[in-house]
Design an enzyme around this catalytic site. Structure first.
Site, mmCIF file in Angstrom:
data_model
loop_
_atom_site.group_PDB
_atom_site.id
_atom_site.type_symbol
_atom_site.label_atom_id
_atom_site.label_comp_id
_atom_site.label_asym_id
_atom_site.label_seq_id
_atom_site.Cartn_x
_atom_site.Cartn_y
_atom_site.Cartn_z
ATOM 1 N N HIS A 58 0.838 -1.209 0.000
ATOM 2 C CA HIS A 58 0.000 0.000 0.000
ATOM 3 C C HIS A 58 0.870 1.255 0.000
ATOM 4 O O HIS A 58 1.193 1.797 1.047
ATOM 5 C CB HIS A 58 -0.927 -0.020 1.217
ATOM 6 C CG HIS A 58 -1.936 1.078 1.218
ATOM 7 N ND1 HIS A 58 -2.963 1.136 2.133
ATOM 8 C CD2 HIS A 58 -2.097 2.164 0.429
ATOM 9 C CE1 HIS A 58 -3.690 2.204 1.918
ATOM 10 N NE2 HIS A 58 -3.186 2.860 0.881
ATOM 11 N N HIS A 60 1.712 5.111 -2.319
ATOM 12 C CA HIS A 60 1.293 6.095 -3.335
ATOM 13 C C HIS A 60 2.565 6.793 -3.822
ATOM 14 O O HIS A 60 3.176 7.548 -3.063
ATOM 15 C CB HIS A 60 0.354 7.134 -2.725
ATOM 16 C CG HIS A 60 -0.887 6.546 -2.130
ATOM 17 N ND1 HIS A 60 -2.073 6.455 -2.826
ATOM 18 C CD2 HIS A 60 -1.136 6.004 -0.909
ATOM 19 C CE1 HIS A 60 -3.002 5.892 -2.049
ATOM 20 N NE2 HIS A 60 -2.454 5.605 -0.873
ATOM 21 N N ARG A 62 2.852 8.661 -6.829
ATOM 22 C CA ARG A 62 2.606 9.976 -7.462
ATOM 23 C C ARG A 62 2.989 10.122 -8.915
ATOM 24 O O ARG A 62 2.955 11.241 -9.432
ATOM 25 C CB ARG A 62 3.313 11.096 -6.664
ATOM 26 C CG ARG A 62 3.077 11.094 -5.171
ATOM 27 C CD ARG A 62 1.628 11.135 -4.832
ATOM 28 N NE ARG A 62 1.417 11.399 -3.394
ATOM 29 C CZ ARG A 62 0.282 11.122 -2.769
ATOM 30 N NH1 ARG A 62 -0.754 10.604 -3.428
ATOM 31 N NH2 ARG A 62 0.154 11.391 -1.494
ATOM 32 N N HIS A 174 -10.723 1.322 0.698
ATOM 33 C CA HIS A 174 -10.554 2.450 1.623
ATOM 34 C C HIS A 174 -11.924 2.686 2.241
ATOM 35 O O HIS A 174 -12.854 3.103 1.564
ATOM 36 C CB HIS A 174 -10.076 3.691 0.870
ATOM 37 C CG HIS A 174 -9.885 4.886 1.763
ATOM 38 N ND1 HIS A 174 -8.672 5.528 1.896
ATOM 39 C CD2 HIS A 174 -10.743 5.555 2.573
ATOM 40 C CE1 HIS A 174 -8.797 6.534 2.751
ATOM 41 N NE2 HIS A 174 -10.043 6.581 3.161
ATOM 42 N N ASP A 298 0.743 2.750 3.602
ATOM 43 C CA ASP A 298 -0.033 3.856 3.026
ATOM 44 C C ASP A 298 0.884 5.077 2.834
ATOM 45 O O ASP A 298 0.483 6.224 3.060
ATOM 46 C CB ASP A 298 -1.240 4.220 3.897
ATOM 47 C CG ASP A 298 -2.263 5.076 3.146
ATOM 48 O OD1 ASP A 298 -2.112 5.264 1.924
ATOM 49 O OD2 ASP A 298 -3.213 5.549 3.790
#
Ligand code: DOR
Ligand code: ZN
Length: 440
Positions: A58, A60, A62, A174, A298
């Site tokens: 998990h 991110h 970008r 989520h 996350d």
């Protein structure tokens, strides 16, 4: 290329013992090699523990769209430093990963630049069912039941129903209820101080959405992974659905509570929000008991300039991928969980939740993704030393005992004592989505 790692204390699936581990090419050739086995490189690892590389399912990163915060290259280097050998990245980029073409573009970009192994989730929208049904080369489908960074939101009940009924890949959700969030925000005039974030994205928002997702999974017999559980109330909802539903907890929800807003300000702002100390304690207990199966970060980088905007204009999310293993090793030292449990929650379980072929264990024939850790090493985390492009950590100034000191990706040493080998490239993860869709 053959590497012999000698005398490390190895955390195997069944036992933790000193052994000599032989890597041959991209695979683990033997876990009981003779000390004299022929190799191109010999690593003396007495005093270190050898773990399977961490799988952070998990993050991110970008790219495309917000590469001033992070990109696949910088995110993957942060992984290598932190002992993470495989990442699975979320689809809320700009544009979002919502069809096969964009997925293929991300995979191609990753092949060129990622220092560790990679995979990418496909994002659900109210209108892309055909893409979700046809998708390959992905761990699963990400569904935002409540809005967060980006514009991927499926809060319409019928659209949620269609996704759970009409697809076959595992679903990562989520879970924050959009209607509850909006009602709370309206009541609080949108929020004025960062502590309002936990009043807007409150316990009820989390509990409701998790209940909804679990109910959908149960009715449609679909594998569901509930991301970033943040409340004791959600644990009640999850209790009776173990074979179909697994759950994740993130370091920030384990290590911080609403009491930390005074110190962290918007550095402590993320979705789901921080909750109370009682929740934190319940999460640790659930993690140790196996009621929560996965620890993932996350990792959600934003620049400090962006974070410095006054709440609620400040973006939600914190970086963590390069420190999560060290944080959890320190938690092992403090008795929060055992080293074996850490390996189960950070390496083995994510591989099984997403059906990653050949990953998550130190065993002959498995991929040579490994991390050597020094359980005695004391280290103070600093913004200035972060590899992530955003250049900060909410744990700035925190002293930990336990540090990853060497990381191998597919048989190649990608990081040693914080020094990165920039020539190493990871591989696309292979998924074996044919186990019947149950967590066992
Ligand atoms: O805090 C968060 N940040 N939560 C999310 O769900 C998304 C993430 C991001 O991408 O910034
Ligand atoms: Zn996320």
């Amino acid at each position: 290329m053959r590497t012999l790692i000698r005398n490390a204390t190895c955390v195997f699936p069944e036992e933790t013992v000193r052994a000599h581990v032989l890597l041959d090419g991209t695979r683990i050739a033997a876990v009981d090699a003779p000390a004299t086995a022929r190799a191109d490189e010999i690593v003396e690892a007495a005093g270190l523990h050898l773990l399977p590389g961490v799988i952070d399912d998990h993050v991110h990163f970008r790219e495309p769209g917000a590469t001033h915060k992070e990109d696949l290259r910088t995110g993957s280097l942060a992984c290598a430093k932190g002992g993470v050998t495989t990442f699975l990245e979320m689809p809320n980029t700009v544009p979002p990963t919502t069809d096969r073409r964009r997925l293929a573009e991300k995979l191609a970009r990753a092949a060129a630049c990622c220092a560790v192994n990679y995979g990418f989730f496909l994002g659900a929208t109210p209108g892309n069912l055909g893409e979700l049904q046809a998708a390959e080369r992905t761990p699963g489908i990400k569904v935002f039941l409540g809005a967060s960074t980006g514009d991927l939101l499926v809060d319409d009940a019928e659209a949620q129903e269609r996704i759970f009924a009409g697809t076959t890949l595992p679903i990562a959700a989520h879970c924050e209820d959009e209607a509850t969030i909006r009602a709370n925000a309206a009541r609080l005039g949108g929020g004025r101080v960062v502590a309002d974030h936990s009043r807007i994205r409150d316990h009820e928002a989390a509990r409701r959405a998790t209940r909804r997702a679990v109910e959908l999974a149960h009715r449609h017999r679909r594998r569901l992974h509930v991301l970033h559980v943040s409340t004791a109330a959600e644990l009640e909802v999850l209790r009776d659905h173990r074979r179909l539903v697994t759950a994740e907890v993130c370091p920030h929800h384990l290590f911080f509570s609403t009491a930390d807003y005074a110190r962290l300000g918007t550095r402590g702002q993320m979705n789901p929000s921080l909750k109370e100390r009682e929740d934190t304690e319940a999460l640790w207990a659930a993690l140790a008991a196996g009621a929560i199966q996965v620890v993932a970060t996350d990792h959600a980088p934003h620049t400090l300039a962006e974070k410095a905007r006054p709440y609620p204009e400040s973006p939600s999310g914190v970086p963590a991928v390069e420190n999560a293993l060290a944080l959890m090793l320190d938690a092992v030292r403090r008795g929060r969980l055992t080293l074996r449990q850490l390996v189960e929650r950070m390496c083995d379980a994510p591989a099984r939740v997403w059906d990653l072929a050949g990953k998550g264990r130190i065993a002959a024939g498995y991929d040579a993704d490994l991390v050597a850790v020094d359980l005695e090493r004391e280290h103070t985390l600093r913004d200035a030393e972060q590899v992530t492009r955003c250049g900060w950590t909410p744990w700035d100034g925190v002293t930990l005992v336990g540090l990853p000191v060497r990381t191998w990706v597919m048989g190649r040493l990608v990081c040693a004592e914080g020094r990165l080998d920039e020539s190493v490239r990871g591989r696309e993860v292979v998924f074996a989505h044919d186990r019947g869709g149950y967590w066992a």
